[in-house]
Design an enzyme around this catalytic site. Structure first.
Site, PDB file in Angstrom:
ATOM      1  N   LYS A 124       0.692  -1.237  -0.063  1.00 53.57           N
ATOM      2  CA  LYS A 124       0.041   0.129  -0.043  1.00 53.57           C
ATOM      3  C   LYS A 124       1.130   1.179   0.136  1.00 53.57           C
ATOM      4  CE  LYS A 124      -1.467   2.512   3.010  1.00 53.57           C
ATOM      5  NZ  LYS A 124      -1.255   3.950   2.086  1.00 53.57           N
TER       6      LYS A 124
ATOM      7  N   GLY B 143       6.805   5.225   8.107  1.00 58.04           N
ATOM      8  CA  GLY B 143       5.896   6.311   8.184  1.00 58.04           C
ATOM      9  C   GLY B 143       6.204   6.915   9.617  1.00 58.04           C
ATOM     10  N   SER B 144       5.072   7.659  10.070  1.00 54.30           N
ATOM     11  CA  SER B 144       5.103   8.609  11.316  1.00 54.30           C
ATOM     12  C   SER B 144       5.032   7.931  12.430  1.00 54.30           C
ATOM     13  CB  SER B 144       3.955   9.730  11.149  1.00 54.30           C
ATOM     14  OG  SER B 144       2.758   9.085  11.140  1.00 54.30           O
ATOM     15  N   THR B 145       5.558   8.230  13.510  1.00 55.57           N
ATOM     16  CA  THR B 145       5.319   7.346  14.998  1.00 55.57           C
ATOM     17  C   THR B 145       3.732   7.338  15.273  1.00 55.57           C
ATOM     18  OG1 THR B 145       7.495   8.273  15.462  1.00 55.57           O
ATOM     19  CG2 THR B 145       6.005   7.518  17.344  1.00 55.57           C
TER      20      THR B 145
ATOM     21  N   GLY C 194       2.375   4.815  13.126  1.00 59.62           N
ATOM     22  CA  GLY C 194       2.934   3.353  13.510  1.00 59.62           C
ATOM     23  C   GLY C 194       2.380   3.051  15.001  1.00 59.62           C
TER      24      GLY C 194
ATOM     25  N   GLU D 197       9.315   1.494  11.088  1.00 64.24           N
ATOM     26  CA  GLU D 197      10.446   2.338  10.839  1.00 64.24           C
ATOM     27  C   GLU D 197       9.805   3.880  10.746  1.00 64.24           C
ATOM     28  OE1 GLU D 197      13.678   1.580  10.427  1.00 64.24           O
ATOM     29  OE2 GLU D 197      13.683  -0.414   9.757  1.00 64.24           O
TER      30      GLU D 197
ATOM     31  N   CYS E 298      13.600  10.956   7.226  1.00 57.22           N
ATOM     32  CA  CYS E 298      13.537  10.413   8.717  1.00 57.22           C
ATOM     33  C   CYS E 298      14.980  10.670   9.460  1.00 57.22           C
ATOM     34  CB  CYS E 298      13.048   8.991   8.546  1.00 57.22           C
ATOM     35  SG  CYS E 298      14.162   7.871   7.659  1.00 57.22           S
TER      36      CYS E 298
ATOM     37  N   GLU F 266       8.832  15.811  15.814  1.00 59.39           N
ATOM     38  CA  GLU F 266       9.341  15.801  14.681  1.00 59.39           C
ATOM     39  C   GLU F 266       8.921  16.969  13.709  1.00 59.39           C
ATOM     40  OE1 GLU F 266       8.593  12.634  11.920  1.00 59.39           O
ATOM     41  OE2 GLU F 266      10.635  12.456  11.273  1.00 59.39           O
TER      42      GLU F 266
HETATM   43  P1  NAD Z   1       2.345   8.948   7.544  1.00 60.11           P
HETATM   44  O1  NAD Z   1       2.355   8.162   8.875  1.00 60.11           O
HETATM   45  O2  NAD Z   1       1.389   9.866   7.304  1.00 60.11           O
HETATM   46  O3  NAD Z   1       1.803   7.809   6.424  1.00 60.11           O
HETATM   47  C1  NAD Z   1       2.572   6.795   6.105  1.00 60.11           C
HETATM   48  C2  NAD Z   1       1.923   5.685   5.484  1.00 60.11           C
HETATM   49  O4  NAD Z   1       0.699   5.179   6.316  1.00 60.11           O
HETATM   50  C3  NAD Z   1       1.228   5.986   4.140  1.00 60.11           C
HETATM   51  O5  NAD Z   1       1.152   5.072   3.309  1.00 60.11           O
HETATM   52  C4  NAD Z   1      -0.216   6.359   4.795  1.00 60.11           C
HETATM   53  O6  NAD Z   1      -1.020   6.445   3.597  1.00 60.11           O
HETATM   54  C5  NAD Z   1      -0.427   5.193   5.629  1.00 60.11           C
HETATM   55  N1  NAD Z   1      -1.406   5.429   6.669  1.00 60.11           N
HETATM   56  C6  NAD Z   1      -1.951   6.381   7.133  1.00 60.11           C
HETATM   57  N2  NAD Z   1      -3.098   6.168   8.030  1.00 60.11           N
HETATM   58  C7  NAD Z   1      -3.106   4.876   8.025  1.00 60.11           C
HETATM   59  C8  NAD Z   1      -4.008   3.905   8.600  1.00 60.11           C
HETATM   60  N3  NAD Z   1      -4.898   4.260   9.811  1.00 60.11           N
HETATM   61  N4  NAD Z   1      -3.816   2.546   8.346  1.00 60.11           N
HETATM   62  C9  NAD Z   1      -2.828   2.326   7.585  1.00 60.11           C
HETATM   63  N5  NAD Z   1      -1.986   2.927   6.800  1.00 60.11           N
HETATM   64  C10 NAD Z   1      -2.256   4.362   7.178  1.00 60.11           C
HETATM   65  O7  NAD Z   1       3.782   9.427   7.344  1.00 60.11           O
HETATM   66  P2  NAD Z   1       4.243  10.115   6.174  1.00 60.11           P
HETATM   67  O8  NAD Z   1       3.872  11.442   6.121  1.00 60.11           O
HETATM   68  O9  NAD Z   1       3.922   9.312   4.760  1.00 60.11           O
HETATM   69  O10 NAD Z   1       5.855   9.893   6.307  1.00 60.11           O
HETATM   70  C11 NAD Z   1       6.606  10.923   6.919  1.00 60.11           C
HETATM   71  C12 NAD Z   1       7.089  10.203   8.167  1.00 60.11           C
HETATM   72  O11 NAD Z   1       7.600   8.935   8.006  1.00 60.11           O
HETATM   73  C13 NAD Z   1       7.887  10.978   8.894  1.00 60.11           C
HETATM   74  O12 NAD Z   1       7.447  11.010  10.356  1.00 60.11           O
HETATM   75  C14 NAD Z   1       9.324  10.250   9.063  1.00 60.11           C
HETATM   76  O13 NAD Z   1      10.158  10.495   9.882  1.00 60.11           O
HETATM   77  C15 NAD Z   1       8.749   8.854   8.842  1.00 60.11           C
HETATM   78  N6  NAD Z   1       9.705   8.015   7.867  1.00 60.11           N
HETATM   79  C16 NAD Z   1      10.676   7.056   8.642  1.00 60.11           C
HETATM   80  C17 NAD Z   1      11.449   6.318   7.762  1.00 60.11           C
HETATM   81  C18 NAD Z   1      12.169   5.290   8.391  1.00 60.11           C
HETATM   82  O14 NAD Z   1      12.970   4.599   7.742  1.00 60.11           O
HETATM   83  N7  NAD Z   1      12.374   5.382   9.915  1.00 60.11           N
HETATM   84  C19 NAD Z   1      11.524   6.876   6.695  1.00 60.11           C
HETATM   85  C20 NAD Z   1      10.802   7.553   5.679  1.00 60.11           C
HETATM   86  C21 NAD Z   1       9.927   8.391   6.700  1.00 60.11           C
END
Ligand code: NAD
Length: 490
Positions: free
Chosen positions: A179, A236-238, A241, A258, A292, A386
């Site tokens: 996804k 994605g975001s904490t 996650g 992650e 990130c 962040e």
């Molecule tokens: P986000 O959490 O908004 O989205 C990440 C993913 O989660 C997207 O595909 C989104 O559609 C999905 N998502 C959102 N709500 C969901 C739900 N209820 N169920 C399932 N999936 C859902 O994060 P973002 O804005 O896309 O990315 C930026 C964040 O990611 C920052 O916090 C960044 O630090 C982090 N990040 C971490 C790493 C790492 O390797 N640690 C790498 C890149 C980005």
């Protein structure tokens, strides 16, 4: 200037080896963050589409898990070649779909073929063991693929992070439902359907389900709750996650997380100041700070602080901001207007509470200037969370020990850096930093496919890369063979 396509493309989801519309027939517009133009019309998939994708992945699993490693290896080597052959087109998508400046787009296009070539080797990585048994049995621990893996990826380094979410799971013999983010459905998702279909991946082994903004939850719920899905990975975001980890826990599913970072970069008194300035600017502002691992907090020892700050401020003010397709642009657009509003309000709040603005601080169209703050109050949102944009805070400290305390004063623990010319001291301090990754005499932004990438604390758990990834996406199977018969107590 990179050659950037300008047409709007109609794309489809990739389920069971077929290119399909959303089951509802709905689509949404995928926008260029710099120009606001429609890059693609994308299926607005729902839980039903995710269900079909999981069924297809489950049906493909028995055959794929039995595929000889040489065949899996061949497919990954071919995928790497196919991606390289399409580099110009894919760079154009990264620029248009995610606002990734040309330099960062090319970095991603260098990284991912390497990731796929490493994944080709992973096909042979699951080594088992023969374990001495006291019962006379021949006893083995075999590693086998787990089944369907659900992969959820972000938009920010769309190519790398979506490729990472599928590469090891597939190479180790699992099937996958990906996804992608609603903000990068093509370069962070559907592209892999095209590449891997052409490379010869059998139908159903990889499936990609897309969705409109605000509609991720239904697809996420299906991936967490469908019993065919045996493992999950999420980047994605904490905040997101944490929700997924709770749901995964209820469903007794392992998940690699992650998550976000608040990454410290320490500049020690013995640092080469020019080098420290260049490293800090790169660490803080690459991809306009939307990484990130971006250096968010730069902690500098007092003896070099004045010179370091003056030079970093001058360099920051000189970074070119604007059109990401121009090769010398460093600061391209933020991903959308809410991200821009969030970054602006965090800076304004910090300044209102007493922070000093050393450089930047203004938006320019869809971009935000590279920004440096000092004296950021502990109770500001910038200090606590962040902020995903081109903003870093500088702190001056009186000792290396104080620098470590300040570096650890965050709930996150992803990446970090210590700039010093004394490697021995750097190594000693590195072991005291609460982060999954520490680079001595370098800044925090960096990855290689074979490295054990991942965080601690609120930055998540589990590792992509290295030997660790084999454990994340395989299961140990204990098998014994008794030779002859042995006595039982009754
Ligand atoms: P986000 O959490 O908004 O989205 C990440 C993913 O989660 C997207 O595909 C989104 O559609 C999905 N998502 C959102 N709500 C969901 C739900 N209820 N169920 C399932 N999936 C859902 O994060 P973002 O804005 O896309 O990315 C930026 C964040 O990611 C920052 O916090 C960044 O630090 C982090 N990040 C971490 C790493 C790492 O390797 N640690 C790498 C890149 C980005």
């Amino acid at each position: 200037m990179a050659t950037v396509q300008s047409e709007t493309r109609d794309v489809q989801q990739f389920i069971g080896g077929e290119w399909v519309a959303a089951s509802s027939g709905a689509t949404f517009d995928d926008l260029d963050p710099f120009t606001g133009e429609v890059v693609a019309r994308v299926p607005a998939g729902t839980r039903e589409d995710a269900h079909l994708a999981v069924e297809a992945a489950a049906a493909a699993f028995p055959a794929w898990s039995q595929t000889p490693p040489a065949e899996r290896q061949r497919i990954f080597l071919k995928a790497a070649d196919l991606l390289e052959a399409r580099a110009e087109d894919v760079a154009s998508w990264l620029i248009r779909e995610t606002g990734s400046a040309f330099g960062f787009s090319m970095f991603q296009l260098h990284f991912v073929p390497g990731l796929f070539r490493q994944a080709a080797a992973l096909a042979y990585a699951p080594l088992g063991e023969v374990i001495p048994s006291d019962t006379g049995a021949f006893s083995m621990g075999l590693r086998r693929p787990v089944g369907v893996v659900g992969a959820i990826a972000p938009w920010n380094a769309a190519l790398i992070l979506s490729a990472r979410s599928i590469a090891a799971p597939l190479a180790l013999g699992n099937t996958v439902v990906l996804k992608p983010s609603e903000l990068s459905p093509y370069a962070g998702g559907l592209l892999w359907g095209e590449i891997f279909a052409e490379a010869g991946l059998p139908a159903g082994v990889l499936n990609v389900v897309t969705h409109a903004p605000g509609e991720a939850a239904g697809i996420g719920d299906e991936l967490v709750e469908n019993p065919h899905v045996r493992r999950l990975n999420f980047t994605g975001s904490t905040a997101t996650g944490r929700k997924l980890a709770e749901a995964a826990g209820r469903n007794l599913k392992r998940i690699v997380l992650e998550l976000g970072g608040y990454n410290p970069l320490i500049v020690l008194a013995d640092a080469d100041v020019e080098y420290a300035v260049n490293a800090s600017a790169f660490g803080a502002f690459m991809h306009q700070g939307q990484i990130c691992m971006s250096a968010r907090k730069i902690i500098v020892e007092r003896p070099v602080a004045d010179e370091f700050i003056a030079k970093l401020v001058a360099k920051t003010k000189g970074l070119k901001t604007g059109n990401p397709s121009e090769h010398d642009t460093v600061i391209g657009p933020l991903i959308n207007s809410s991200a821009l509003d969030m970054v602006r309000s965090r800076v304004e709040e910090a300044v209102a509470k007493g922070a000093t603005l050393l450089a930047g601080g203004e938006s320019v169209g869809s971009c935000f200037q590279a920004t440096l703050l000092a004296d950021v109050p502990e109770d500001s949102d910038f200090a606590r969370y962040e902020t995903f944009g081109p903003v870093a805070a500088i702190e001056v400290v009186d000792s290396a020990d104080e620098a470590v305390v300040r570096a650890n004063a965050t709930s996150y623990g992803l990446a970090s850096g210590i700039i010093t010319t004394n490697a021995e001291q750097g190594l000693a301090l590195a072991q005291r930093i609460e982060a999954g990754i520490v680079h001595v005499n370098d800044q925090p932004v960096g990855d290689e496919p074979q490295m054990p990438f991942g965080g601690v604390k609120d930055s998540g758990f589990g590792r992509f890369g290295g030997q660790a990834v084999v454990g994340e996406f395989t299961e140990v199977h204990w098998i014994t063979v008794q030779s002859g018969s042995h006595p039982f107590p009754f």
